[in-house]
Every structure is written in C-alpha cells, then in structure tokens.
Design a protein around this motif. Structure first.
Motif, short mmCIF file in Angstrom:
data_model
loop_
_atom_site.label_atom_id
_atom_site.label_comp_id
_atom_site.label_asym_id
_atom_site.label_seq_id
_atom_site.Cartn_x
_atom_site.Cartn_y
_atom_site.Cartn_z
N SER A 87 0.74 -1.30 0.07
CA SER A 87 -0.16 -0.13 0.11
C SER A 87 1.12 1.54 0.07
N VAL A 88 0.32 2.50 -0.65
CA VAL A 88 0.80 3.54 -0.78
C VAL A 88 -0.21 4.87 -0.30
N THR A 89 0.17 5.07 0.42
CA THR A 89 -0.82 6.40 0.90
C THR A 89 -1.17 7.25 0.26
N GLY A 90 -2.39 7.49 -0.27
CA GLY A 90 -3.24 8.58 -0.91
C GLY A 90 -2.85 8.03 -2.59
N THR A 91 -3.19 6.43 -2.74
CA THR A 91 -2.78 5.73 -3.96
C THR A 91 -3.99 4.79 -4.36
N TYR A 92 -4.85 4.26 -4.70
CA TYR A 92 -5.75 2.99 -4.45
C TYR A 92 -4.94 1.78 -4.55
N ARG A 93 -4.24 1.91 -6.45
CA ARG A 93 -3.59 0.82 -6.89
C ARG A 93 -2.40 1.40 -6.37
N PRO A 94 -1.12 0.77 -6.06
CA PRO A 94 0.73 1.00 -5.76
C PRO A 94 1.18 0.76 -6.92
N VAL A 95 0.84 -0.54 -7.37
CA VAL A 95 1.31 -1.34 -8.65
C VAL A 95 0.87 -1.36 -10.04
N LEU A 96 1.65 -1.00 -11.03
CA LEU A 96 0.36 -1.27 -12.66
C LEU A 96 1.72 -1.85 -13.19
N SER A 97 0.79 -3.03 -13.38
CA SER A 97 1.54 -4.37 -14.03
C SER A 97 1.89 -4.30 -15.20
N LEU A 98 3.45 -4.14 -16.30
CA LEU A 98 2.66 -3.96 -17.43
C LEU A 98 2.99 -5.30 -18.58
N ASN A 99 2.99 -6.77 -17.54
CA ASN A 99 2.57 -8.15 -18.13
C ASN A 99 1.90 -7.61 -18.96
N GLY A 100 1.60 -8.39 -20.52
CA GLY A 100 0.84 -8.56 -21.38
C GLY A 100 1.48 -8.78 -22.92
N THR A 101 0.67 -8.15 -23.49
CA THR A 101 1.47 -7.81 -24.45
C THR A 101 1.97 -6.43 -24.82
N TRP A 102 3.21 -6.61 -25.46
CA TRP A 102 4.33 -5.86 -26.22
C TRP A 102 3.80 -5.32 -28.01
N GLN A 103 5.37 -4.61 -28.25
CA GLN A 103 4.77 -4.38 -29.90
C GLN A 103 7.03 -4.87 -29.97
N PHE A 104 7.02 -6.05 -30.87
CA PHE A 104 8.20 -6.16 -30.80
C PHE A 104 8.93 -6.03 -32.66
N ASN A 105 10.11 -5.90 -31.98
CA ASN A 105 10.80 -5.88 -33.56
C ASN A 105 12.24 -5.90 -33.29
N PRO A 106 12.84 -7.42 -34.29
CA PRO A 106 13.61 -7.98 -34.12
C PRO A 106 14.90 -6.70 -35.05
N GLN A 107 14.33 -6.53 -35.80
CA GLN A 107 15.60 -5.25 -36.71
C GLN A 107 14.98 -3.66 -36.49
N PRO A 108 15.15 -3.35 -35.87
CA PRO A 108 14.15 -1.91 -34.98
C PRO A 108 15.46 -0.36 -35.95
N GLU A 109 14.52 0.17 -36.31
CA GLU A 109 15.96 1.57 -37.06
C GLU A 109 16.39 2.35 -35.82
N LYS A 110 17.25 2.80 -35.59
CA LYS A 110 18.10 3.66 -34.73
C LYS A 110 17.18 4.25 -34.24
N GLU A 111 17.48 4.59 -33.13
CA GLU A 111 16.44 5.65 -32.10
C GLU A 111 14.92 5.86 -32.27
N PHE A 112 14.17 4.31 -33.13
CA PHE A 112 13.15 3.62 -32.81
C PHE A 112 12.38 4.61 -31.90
N TYR A 113 13.08 4.67 -30.60
CA TYR A 113 12.20 4.83 -29.02
C TYR A 113 11.76 6.47 -29.78
#
Length: 310
Positions: free
Chosen positions: A207-233
């Motif tokens: 628990s964290v004071t003032g927050t309803y949900r202290p943890v946010l899971s990022l598990n699940g579907t992501w986007q993936f590229n085996p050969q991304p362009e430079k500085e794709f981010y």
C-alpha cells in the motif's frame, strides 16, 4: 500517456520476466563525449603496448597512406588485449587498415564477430565501431583479427580506443600476455565481487498512502521488432512491429535476432491519476543480457547481465 521502449542485445536468447511500475526512476543518464584512452601504432616497436600476437611490417613505397597506416601488424591471427576497463563505461574502437592486396578479414571478440570487412588494395580505410558491453563485461577486452575468406593473413595498421571514462586501460604482461597469445579460444578468467555489482531488487509495496493501486503491471502484449531502426524510441512508426507476449522469450514466439544486434520492445501506458507528484519506479523481474530502457524517448536505465532487474 507514457511510452516505454527497450533495446536489447544478447548471445542466445532473451527473456523478459515481467515489468511493473511501482514507485523513483533513476536520474536520467546523460550521453557523454568519448576521449581516447589507448592507442596502438601497429608495426612500430615501442608504440604498440596492447599487441599480444602479430608481426611488424612496413608497406612498400608504392603503397601510399598516412604515416600511421603504412606500418602494420600481420599474421594468421593478430591479437590485442586491454585490461582494467570500466564495465559501466561506453567504448568505441577506431581501426585503420591499409592493404597491399585485396583481403577479407574480420574482428572477433569473445567468440562474436563485430566486423567483417573487405580491404581494397592501396586504400586507407578507417572505421569507428561501438563495442558491446558484454565484450568487456569482466573489465578485459581481447580483439582477434583473422582472415575471413581472402588473403594470406590479417593486417591492422592502427588502433585507438575511446571511452566515456578517461581512465586508461593497461596492457597484459608476462605470463598472462603469453597465455593469450598461445590459446586458440579466449576465455576471461577473473574474480568478481558480486556484492559490488548486483543490483538492489525493489520490493513491491502492499500500500502507498493516497493511492488506490500502488502497483501497475505492464505484463501482457507488447510491440516487438527484431531489427528496429536507429533511435526507434523517438518515433512512432509501426512498420516491422509485431505483437509479443511479456513475460516470454522472443525465440519461443517465432522471432529470430542476430546475436550481435539489438531488438526492440515498446509499450504505451497511462499512469493512475492518484500517482501524480509521487516517485515512480520501473521494475523488470528478469531481462537476459544487455539492454537499454527509454521512457518517452529519454534514456532511463541500462543493465548488462542475466536475469536481473533495474
């Protein structure tokens, strides 16, 4: 909305074992300029301290080039070794070649090819290579130049090593240097104080004071590229990106990535409103090998190793 991007490089496979937002991102790393920390004027006695194996040679007068390039080291294998590198620093290798005949050769580091090049007769060729951190993960770097299809031997005219840490590496000497020159494969044997290098694993808060949900899971579907362009981010281009499940290994989901290349993951998410003005930490339960993390296009973290978190 926030965007998280990861670039990773590894030897065999990569597994992402879960990602969570829990509480402060480390101070954003600033890219620093590199300075020359080591030089090897190949073929000049007394000016090639990092040479382990290779003969000296001076090009004939009809081969024109710079003063540094007309002298070289040559051999079936030409080996250079650097000791006491900073495993947390960035390194670049500048290589100069001047060949009297056409050759095809390569550079191998720790069993991985980092360059495969064709040398044209009489042409001075200069390259600047970014070294992967796993190449000097134990504070030592061994470069092996060898024939890769054409030519009686490999040649090297000049080597310069640049780093974000101005501390100079040191050459191997005595029996250690002799051993590097005599073996067919190169294995770095050193002691590591794990207490100094292991990351601190962040505990998930109940628990964290003032927050309803202290943890946010990022598990699940992501986007993936085996050969991304430079500085794709820094861009939102969707070409070449496919869905991948996290946690999971890309190889088990039908993707192939070159062993010396980076692949890319990315995911967009929205933070809960009651997290505003609070410190937030991003935790990965396990990512194998070398990776960088970018948040909204800005570098937020880096790690080298297996099954550890940042």
């Amino acid at each position: 909305m926030m965007k998280i991007n990861i670039t990773k490089r590894l030897n065999r496979f990569l597994a992402v074992a879960g990602a969570m937002l829990i509480g402060a991102l480390p101070a954003l790393a600033q890219e620093s300029s590199l300075t020359r920390v080591a030089a090897n004027d190949c073929g000049v006695p007394g000016a090639q301290p990092f040479l382990v194996k290779g003969e000296n040679y001076t090009m004939p007068s009809e081969v024109k080039g710079s003063k540094e390039a007309i002298t070289c080291n040559f051999g079936g294998k030409v080996i250079y070794a650097f000791n006491q590198l900073d495993i947390h620093a960035d390194y670049q290798l500048e290589v100069v070649y001047l060949a009297d005949h056409e050759r095809k050769q390569r550079i191998v580091v720790d069993g991985n090819e980092i360059q495969n090049v064709t040398l044209e007769a009489g042409k001075e060729q200069r390259y600047l290579l970014d070294l992967p951190r796993k190449a000097y993960a134990y504070s030592q770097l061994v470069l092996v130049f060898e024939v890769a299809g054409k030519g009686a031997n490999a040649i090297v005219s000049e080597l310069n090593l640049y780093s974000s840490n101005s501390k100079a590496p040191v050459p191997f000497k005595g029996k250690e240097k002799e051993a590097l020159g005599n073996v067919l494969t190169y294995h770095i044997d050193t002691d590591v104080d794990v207490e100094k290098v292991l990351p601190v694993y962040t505990v998930l808060p109940k628990s964290v004071t003032g927050t309803y949900r202290p943890v946010l899971s990022l598990n699940g579907t992501w986007q993936f590229n085996p050969q991304p362009e430079k500085e794709f981010y820094k861009h939102s281009d969707s070409s070449g990106w496919k869905s991948v499940i996290v946690p999971g290994q890309w190889s088990m989901q039908g993707f192939k990535v070159d062993s010396m290349a980076y692949a890319g993951y990315r995911k967009s998410f929205v933070l809960p409103e009651d997290w505003k003005d609070k410190n937030v930490k991003l935790r990965f339960d396990g990512v194998h090998s070398e990776y960088y993390v970018y948040l909204n296009g800005v570098k937020a973290g880096y790690h080298l190793g297996g099954d550890d978190c940042i």
